[in-house]
Design an enzyme around this catalytic site. Structure first.
Site, PDB file in Angstrom:
ATOM      1  CG  MET A 178       6.811   2.408   4.844  1.00 51.42           C
ATOM      2  SD  MET A 178       7.025   1.439   6.373  1.00 51.42           S
ATOM      3  CE  MET A 178       7.601  -0.123   5.729  1.00 51.42           C
ATOM      4  CD  GLU A 179       9.672   5.237   0.529  1.00 50.37           C
ATOM      5  OE1 GLU A 179       9.476   5.582   1.720  1.00 50.37           O
ATOM      6  OE2 GLU A 179       8.756   5.138  -0.302  1.00 50.37           O
TER       7      GLU A 179
ATOM      8  CG  ASP B 207      23.439 -13.581  -1.492  1.00 50.73           C
ATOM      9  OD1 ASP B 207      23.156 -14.780  -1.409  1.00 50.73           O
ATOM     10  OD2 ASP B 207      23.821 -13.050  -2.546  1.00 50.73           O
TER      11      ASP B 207
ATOM     12  CG  LEU C  57      -1.821  -1.282   1.278  1.00 50.86           C
ATOM     13  CD1 LEU C  57      -2.760  -1.195   2.457  1.00 50.86           C
ATOM     14  CD2 LEU C  57      -2.598  -1.503  -0.001  1.00 50.86           C
ATOM     15  CB  CYS C  58       4.470   1.725  -0.230  1.00 50.31           C
ATOM     16  SG  CYS C  58       5.549   2.512   0.945  1.00 50.31           S
ATOM     17  CG  HIS C  59       1.176   6.866  -1.533  1.00 49.27           C
ATOM     18  ND1 HIS C  59       1.004   6.654  -0.185  1.00 49.27           N
ATOM     19  CD2 HIS C  59      -0.036   7.232  -2.013  1.00 49.27           C
ATOM     20  CE1 HIS C  59      -0.267   6.884   0.132  1.00 49.27           C
ATOM     21  NE2 HIS C  59      -0.920   7.230  -0.939  1.00 49.27           N
TER      22      HIS C  59
END
Lengths: 155, 155, 155, 155, 155, 155
Positions: free
Chosen positions: B110-111, B125, B74-76
């Site tokens: 969020m970014e 990794d 739901l992130c823009h």
């Protein structure tokens, strides 16, 4: 001991696995999102939002597993034959478990870790207006099976 | 209090921000990857692999920040005007900090969190052959500035 | 009867297909874009635009088939071994057919449906200035072959 | 009348909109998935699967809207400021509505249509084991507001 | 002679390879980025920037190889089992070589060419402030092995 | 002179452009694909395949321009307001020109170069069965306009 992603001159590469046999491999990873009491209460409150917040995070985790080779620079693009992401509300927040299965030439630990972290990010996005201080913690591989190095279980 | 991503009937949606003003916003997030002594020693050993392992993780984090709207349902999708990812080797593993800046209608927490987690995944990794037990921990927003809700700093 | 994407507690997951054999599978899907007479006339008028509008839609459909696992949350990422998208101008608009083939562990019905719908979207984008009222309709699987459930043909 | 995506020699291009003003624009699109009685009964049966099947489709639709410029060759990548996807079970299947809002230089009709079609594909994927004959139909723009061409409503 | 991506009526399609056997295939491609003396001197100057500029380009090339089926419309999505991208500073600029390996049904020439070109683009992005006149040149397949058409080497 | 993508300690970052003004910017890049006489003759032969081969390459280039921030690690994700890709058959092969326009905070040179190279890759994929020795050459920015550094034209 060497870092297998780096060649003899230290340059990053995607390791050649073309000669490795295809075998069934699984990996389980887990992690937690620590939340405020208020956020946990909202998630627990039993009306639709709770279901949806966990549901959105679960879908994010499953789709995230599929994006692993896009996110991890040297990860091989491999087949994913099964992905299950579980979220459980506990007093401190939400516990997340991801189990990934494939029949391919490399293991799926990175896919399982990616599923957990993206599910955690998806969950935080759903509740950050309530709890801007959420913390993702203890994200780790719990076990893997299959492949040449054989089974491994966190001790 | 409501979860802003859910409408009155509890259904997930991308919240309407079309009327919000454009303003400069920043967010800083941090996290840690806990590693074995052997893995830390290899990262510290000063030959090329060290640089590359951190370098790959840094690039993964920056590119991960750009993939945030692909990962978080739901992130823009917003403009990103600056991303910086720092990794520092410490005794217990690697500390990661991401700082993201934009001039747009929503915040970039969020970014920043995504940049930290993807950098952490990228690092794991690179060293999982040496240390299959690596743990991502303490991923959290440290501060944000700008926007209607104003500045926030972890206390 | 159960929804196979949901486990016993109703939570979404990507179903485990690791034990399923690899076999050649095909699927054909079809659909239509209903257009105004004016739009059909332009598509039929025989100068370059016509070719290009259908050509762009065809490429969109083929590339769309490859994006199926990115679009459909619980779809397995599988090999695609052949994709053909055909568009035919008829009086009411454009008829679209997609045929997808693979040798893998799951069927390609979703890939065929995705190819048709993305081709339809691509076509609408090319003519929406002429016909903002275009309609996508009758998108459906026509037949599938291969796999454990065997052949299926719309009756 | 010309196809605006094609230049004077008929070659596809992404139309120059750099001089167009930014304005608030919305678009609503709708569509339906026709299902068997059995599939509708399962969706209606009120246990968790129902919620999840619609929930997965809703998330697919919202994320699909964000992928529009990846799917539609000549579509501009634009900001999306709000996306809402609704699904309602009816006797014949499921009705889907998507409403998309932006403040940018181009309209969001394609984004609304893409949200509806990807939600429909996501829903079919959830129930295709029960109903392999599902049909996507009547996908169309219902209305748009804003922009130079002004408001439009299906008559 | 025909263009194999086009069917008998000249329409683009993804060629059916489902019946082709899986075999180990490799491809090596090369190319060069021509740079100003000043840019070469900076790349050669031995402080960290040099390493990082080449390191970023190398990662871009490896990740670019994985994106080949997203970029090339009719390319099959295939497994990649090994990718190595090398960059060497020479007097005229930087020479790039990519070697790609797979065990799958189609060759990896396009993946090798994509790795070289994306590495070149990544390098130019790192130095375009110093040298806006950089040129990518001589990008070509050097050799391929495996598959039905057998080995091929540039003469 | 410094490499602007590297900070004072030489670590890669996405440069902060949040304070830069939005202005109209354009960039034109060009390149060539060198082909065998036979391949040129097929492209020139005037039946449908010719159109489609160039058409597929053109679409690949336009879509490639949109993927620039996914491909180039430190590239800002920006708005693209116009993209035009032209291909012309000449005796030695095909000449490609891409013109990109935006109204945003950074230039679009990388987008123009990416459009040219991806169009070139797309073209090679269409004719590699006829001419496995195709070469991409002379890919370069021809001019840019707008932005603080002003206009630049290859001399």
């Amino acid at each position: 001991m060497n870092l297998t992603h780096l060649d003899e001159s230290g340059q990053a590469r995607m390791v050649d696995v073309s000669e490795k046999p295809i075998s069934v491999r699984t990996s389980t990873a887990s992690g937690r999102v620590l939340l405020s009491e208020e956020a946990v209460a909202i998630l627990r409150s039993g009306d639709t939002p709770k279901g949806d917040a966990l549901g959105v995070a679960r879908i994010a985790g499953i789709m995230g597993a599929k994006k692993t080779p896009d996110l991890i620079p040297l990860c091989h693009p491999i087949a994913l034959h099964g992905v299950k992401v579980s979220l459980e509300i506990v007093d401190e927040g939400v516990e997340i478990t991801a189990r990934v299965k494939t029949a391919d030439k490399t293991g799926v630990e990175m896919e399982a870790l990616t599923a957990v972290t993206v599910a955690a990010l998806g969950l935080i996005d759903m509740i950050k207006a309530v709890d801007p201080a959420a913390v993702i913690t203890d994200v780790r591989v719990e076990e893997k099976t299959g492949g040449k190095t054989g089974d491994w279980r966190r001790s």
